[in-house]
Design an enzyme around this catalytic site. Structure first.
Site, PDB file in Angstrom:
ATOM      1  N   GLU A 126       0.520  -5.149  17.067  1.00 25.78           N
ATOM      2  CA  GLU A 126       1.744  -5.264  16.272  1.00 25.78           C
ATOM      3  C   GLU A 126       2.194  -6.716  16.330  1.00 25.78           C
ATOM      4  O   GLU A 126       1.616  -7.526  17.075  1.00 25.78           O
ATOM      5  CB  GLU A 126       2.834  -4.324  16.797  1.00 25.78           C
ATOM      6  CG  GLU A 126       2.547  -2.863  16.502  1.00 25.78           C
ATOM      7  CD  GLU A 126       3.674  -1.944  16.921  1.00 25.78           C
ATOM      8  OE1 GLU A 126       4.728  -2.419  17.382  1.00 25.78           O
ATOM      9  OE2 GLU A 126       3.492  -0.726  16.798  1.00 25.78           O
ATOM     10  N   HIS A 246      13.907  -4.586  11.026  1.00 20.69           N
ATOM     11  CA  HIS A 246      12.467  -4.315  10.906  1.00 20.69           C
ATOM     12  C   HIS A 246      12.014  -4.795   9.540  1.00 20.69           C
ATOM     13  O   HIS A 246      12.645  -4.493   8.530  1.00 20.69           O
ATOM     14  CB  HIS A 246      12.192  -2.812  11.062  1.00 20.69           C
ATOM     15  CG  HIS A 246      10.748  -2.523  11.327  1.00 20.69           C
ATOM     16  ND1 HIS A 246       9.780  -2.660  10.360  1.00 20.69           N
ATOM     17  CD2 HIS A 246      10.099  -2.131  12.448  1.00 20.69           C
ATOM     18  CE1 HIS A 246       8.595  -2.351  10.888  1.00 20.69           C
ATOM     19  NE2 HIS A 246       8.769  -2.031  12.157  1.00 20.69           N
ATOM     20  N   ARG A 295       8.499 -10.329  14.758  1.00 15.34           N
ATOM     21  CA  ARG A 295       9.239  -9.571  13.753  1.00 15.34           C
ATOM     22  C   ARG A 295      10.318 -10.381  13.037  1.00 15.34           C
ATOM     23  O   ARG A 295      10.511 -10.245  11.834  1.00 15.34           O
ATOM     24  CB  ARG A 295       9.874  -8.386  14.489  1.00 15.34           C
ATOM     25  CG  ARG A 295      10.368  -7.326  13.633  1.00 15.34           C
ATOM     26  CD  ARG A 295      10.673  -6.130  14.480  1.00 15.34           C
ATOM     27  NE  ARG A 295       9.466  -5.381  14.755  1.00 15.34           N
ATOM     28  CZ  ARG A 295       9.455  -4.257  15.478  1.00 15.34           C
ATOM     29  NH1 ARG A 295      10.573  -3.796  15.993  1.00 15.34           N
ATOM     30  NH2 ARG A 295       8.335  -3.613  15.671  1.00 15.34           N
ATOM     31  N   HIS A 356      17.243  -2.273  12.723  1.00 14.09           N
ATOM     32  CA  HIS A 356      16.281  -1.438  13.457  1.00 14.09           C
ATOM     33  C   HIS A 356      16.604  -1.317  14.942  1.00 14.09           C
ATOM     34  O   HIS A 356      16.542  -0.230  15.497  1.00 14.09           O
ATOM     35  CB  HIS A 356      14.896  -2.070  13.277  1.00 14.09           C
ATOM     36  CG  HIS A 356      13.780  -1.336  13.938  1.00 14.09           C
ATOM     37  ND1 HIS A 356      13.468  -0.028  13.654  1.00 14.09           N
ATOM     38  CD2 HIS A 356      12.876  -1.742  14.885  1.00 14.09           C
ATOM     39  CE1 HIS A 356      12.427   0.350  14.388  1.00 14.09           C
ATOM     40  NE2 HIS A 356      12.064  -0.660  15.150  1.00 14.09           N
ATOM     41  N   ARG A 391      13.338  -8.710  20.294  1.00  8.35           N
ATOM     42  CA  ARG A 391      12.447  -7.839  21.071  1.00  8.35           C
ATOM     43  C   ARG A 391      11.016  -7.901  20.532  1.00  8.35           C
ATOM     44  O   ARG A 391      10.790  -7.822  19.322  1.00  8.35           O
ATOM     45  CB  ARG A 391      12.959  -6.401  20.982  1.00  8.35           C
ATOM     46  CG  ARG A 391      12.082  -5.386  21.660  1.00  8.35           C
ATOM     47  CD  ARG A 391      12.649  -4.004  21.434  1.00  8.35           C
ATOM     48  NE  ARG A 391      12.671  -3.676  20.035  1.00  8.35           N
ATOM     49  CZ  ARG A 391      11.815  -2.868  19.430  1.00  8.35           C
ATOM     50  NH1 ARG A 391      10.866  -2.279  20.128  1.00  8.35           N
ATOM     51  NH2 ARG A 391      11.897  -2.625  18.163  1.00  8.35           N
TER      52      ARG A 391
HETATM   53  C1  SIN Z   1       6.991   0.047  14.553  1.00 11.13           C
HETATM   54  O1  SIN Z   1       6.226   0.977  14.694  1.00 11.13           O
HETATM   55  O2  SIN Z   1       6.838  -0.877  13.747  1.00 11.13           O
HETATM   56  C2  SIN Z   1       8.215   0.004  15.392  1.00 11.13           C
HETATM   57  C3  SIN Z   1       7.831  -0.383  16.740  1.00 11.13           C
HETATM   58  C4  SIN Z   1       9.007  -0.957  17.441  1.00 11.13           C
HETATM   59  O3  SIN Z   1      10.107  -1.014  16.902  1.00 11.13           O
HETATM   60  O4  SIN Z   1       8.806  -1.420  18.554  1.00 11.13           O
END
Ligand code: SIN
Length: 564
Positions: A126, A246, A295, A356, A391
């Site tokens: 991610e 997000h 992010r 988010h 985060r």
């Molecule tokens: C996601 O699955 O993109 C969210 C994961 C997160 O917020 O840590």
């Protein structure tokens, strides 16, 4: 101690316990299970049903250095970079070193993670992670699986649980130590209406506050109740200005409100591309990790592109996955998109950023202790210093697990005795006037316009003005000065009082942070100001409920000391 309480009837019933855990996500249930295993009489209080919190909605997974060649040190490096100079390094080190074993204990509790053909835990990527480090379950249903396992364990252990219960305020004894909570239960069995759980240790695990914005990935229960309770009890909160938006939330229309469907970062982790309306991959050249940049960087790039193009959304293109991969790896997202008439197998998904995650919260030390003796905070409601200004993806489930275990160990070691609440029945002075339930939409509009993904001194000043007017109106209504009838206490009014308080504090911190850092993006202060900004903004409320902001000396948290 502030002595500030919500307007509410005096408790009509009471029960006693050693520990009351408020909230039933990964943080709350792990704390409760560990406390019960240590022989502590533990009560779990939760706002809806046991599995109705944010944990159930987590898609991508849980980050931990579990893969071959990965190390806690590399996880630490990625977390510090994402946190934009504001992580508390000791807290991050605790998270990444204790994380892998905490995940293994979660597996022993009954959670099943996806595995590779050779039987190892399957790991994905991610944003902000330089390697595959995210364990997932049911493809994109990680939170649901963790919730299933923990709820099952709680039922098997026959823990005392109280569902449909909104926590109201902290009870404290004559010395200002925690003595329990007051709460309102919606009508079942032996507990009904406003009551009290008397306990010397209270663990807030109430989740986030996404509902302060009009559109969020958070479920309806995320109204900032824990942060608001802690503020009224005199606790310090920190880093509240860092709201994570997000980048990829399914776009359902510019006016769409409430909980919006998430499209996990793991979709990008598996190779999906962000494109604009002309099909151009605009993240290329913006960051070495392109679509997998941290992010905040991706959310900003999407917003900037939307502004440049006058577009309401961008697109996430994962048609190249093919039907089989979509069905097997991302069944939840596939179903959500299709239920809204979009087929990701054949068309790009319209996406836009939405609120988010609260990177800040109630300030704690490494044992989860807040500045109020006996009050702990765990999970999204807490600010342990792990997340800094932004985060790192999938660090939150891990934080809930690791710090829950630490909190349970601290309570089990201290085993404090119960004391008599001094602000219990009969002593409900200085109550907070309740805003009218209809105020909710006005708060959300003010926050979305003024304190959303892109902020400025002017937008924040406008939000502050609207929120202060709502705050004054509530007081005037309570005194009958406005000619309106005083608002009748009830769940809607209590929730709105919480939303209003946390919004006012969030905006006060955001106004004070005159720089752009992590997920706090000020268009009038576009640069990071390391000379002044590498400090935490710590906020308490004064007896008149005005937010009082002060700065720490460094990015490391000073020791948590009891409030006076
Ligand atoms: C996601 O699955 O993109 C969210 C994961 C997160 O917020 O840590």
């Amino acid at each position: 101690m502030t002595g500030i309480r919500l307007t509410a009837p005096a408790p009509g019933w009471a029960i006693d316990a050693d520990v009351v855990v408020v909230g039933s996500g990964v943080a709350g249930l792990t704390t409760a299970l560990r406390c019960a295993a240590a022989g502590l009489d533990t009560v779990v209080v939760t706002k809806a049903r046991l599995d109705d919190g944010s944990t159930r909605w987590a898609q991508g997974g849980i980050a931990a250095a579990l893969g071959e060649g990965d190390t806690p040190e590399q996880h630490l490096d990625d977390t510090l970079v994402a946190g934009a100079g504001l992580c508390d390094e000791a807290a991050v080190r605790t998270l990444v070193t204790e994380g892998p074993d905490a995940v293994r204990r979660l597996i022993s509790t009954g959670a099943h993670f996806d595995t590779t053909d050779s039987g190892d835990i399957a790991l994905t990527r991610e944003g902000g992670h330089h390697r595959r480090r995210i364990a997932h379950a049911g493809g994109d249903a990680t939170g649901a699986e963790i919730s299933r396992a923990l709820v099952g364990a709680v039922r098997e252990a026959a823990l005392h649980t109280i569902e449909n219960a909104l926590v109201l305020d902290l009870l404290t004894d004559a010395e200002g130590r925690t003595a329990g909570v007051s709460l309102h239960v919606m009508g079942e069995g032996q507990h009904d209406g406003v009551g009290a759980v008397r306990a010397p240790s209270v663990v807030l695990a109430t989740g986030g506050m996404g509902q302060v914005f009009s559109a969020t990935t958070n479920p309806p229960v995320s109204t900032g109740d824990g942060v608001a309770l802690a503020l009224r009890a005199g606790a310090e909160v920190s880093d509240l200005e860092f709201v994570q938006f997000h980048p990829t939330v399914l776009f359902l229309g510019a006016d769409s409100e409430g909980q919006q469907p998430l499209v996990s970062e793991a979709v990008r982790g598996e190779g999906a591309h962000l494109v604009d309306g002309d099909g151009v991959r605009f993240m290329l050249g913006q960051h070495e990790l392109a679509e997998l940049a941290p992010r905040d960087i991706v959310a900003k790039a999407i917003t900037r592109r939307m502004l440049d193009r006058g577009a309401e959304h961008m697109y996430l293109d994962a048609r190249h996955f093919g039907a089989a991969m979509w069905e097997q790896r991302f069944p939840t997202i596939l179903a959500a998109c299709r239920s809204h008439g979009i087929d990701p197998v054949t068309e790009p998904i319209p996406v836009a950023p939405a609120a988010h995650y609260a990177s800040g919260g109630v300030r704690t030390d490494l044992r989860g202790r807040t500045t109020v003796p006996g009050l702990y905070a765990c999970g999204e409601v807490a600010c342990t210093g792990v997340h800094g200004a932004n985060r790192l993806a999938s660090n939150s489930l891990l934080e809930g697990l690791v710090f829950a275990e630490r909190i349970a160990a601290d309570i089990a070691e201290a085993r404090p005795s119960r004391t008599e609440p001094a602000n219990g029945p009969g002593a409900w002075d200085a109550p907070v006037p309740l805003p009218a339930p209809e105020t909710r939409a006005a708060i959300q509009r003010a926050m979305t316009r003024g304190a959303g993904v892109l902020r400025s001194a002017d937008s924040l000043a406008a939000a502050a003005e609207e929120l202060e007017a709502l705050h004054r109106d509530a007081a005037a209504d309570a005194e009958g000065a406005s000619g309106a009838k005083a608002v009748v206490p009830g769940v809607d009014a209590w929730e709105v009082a919480n939303l209003l308080l946390v919004s006012r504090v969030l905006v006060a911190a955001a106004r004070d942070r005159e720089e752009t850092r992590g997920c706090h993006w000020r268009e009038d202060r576009p640069d990071r100001d390391d000379a002044h900004g590498r400090r935490h903004l710590v906020v308490r409320i004064a007896p008149d409920r005005t937010p009082v902001v002060h700065r720490t000396e460094t990015a490391a948290f000073p020791p948590v000391r009891p409030s006076d």
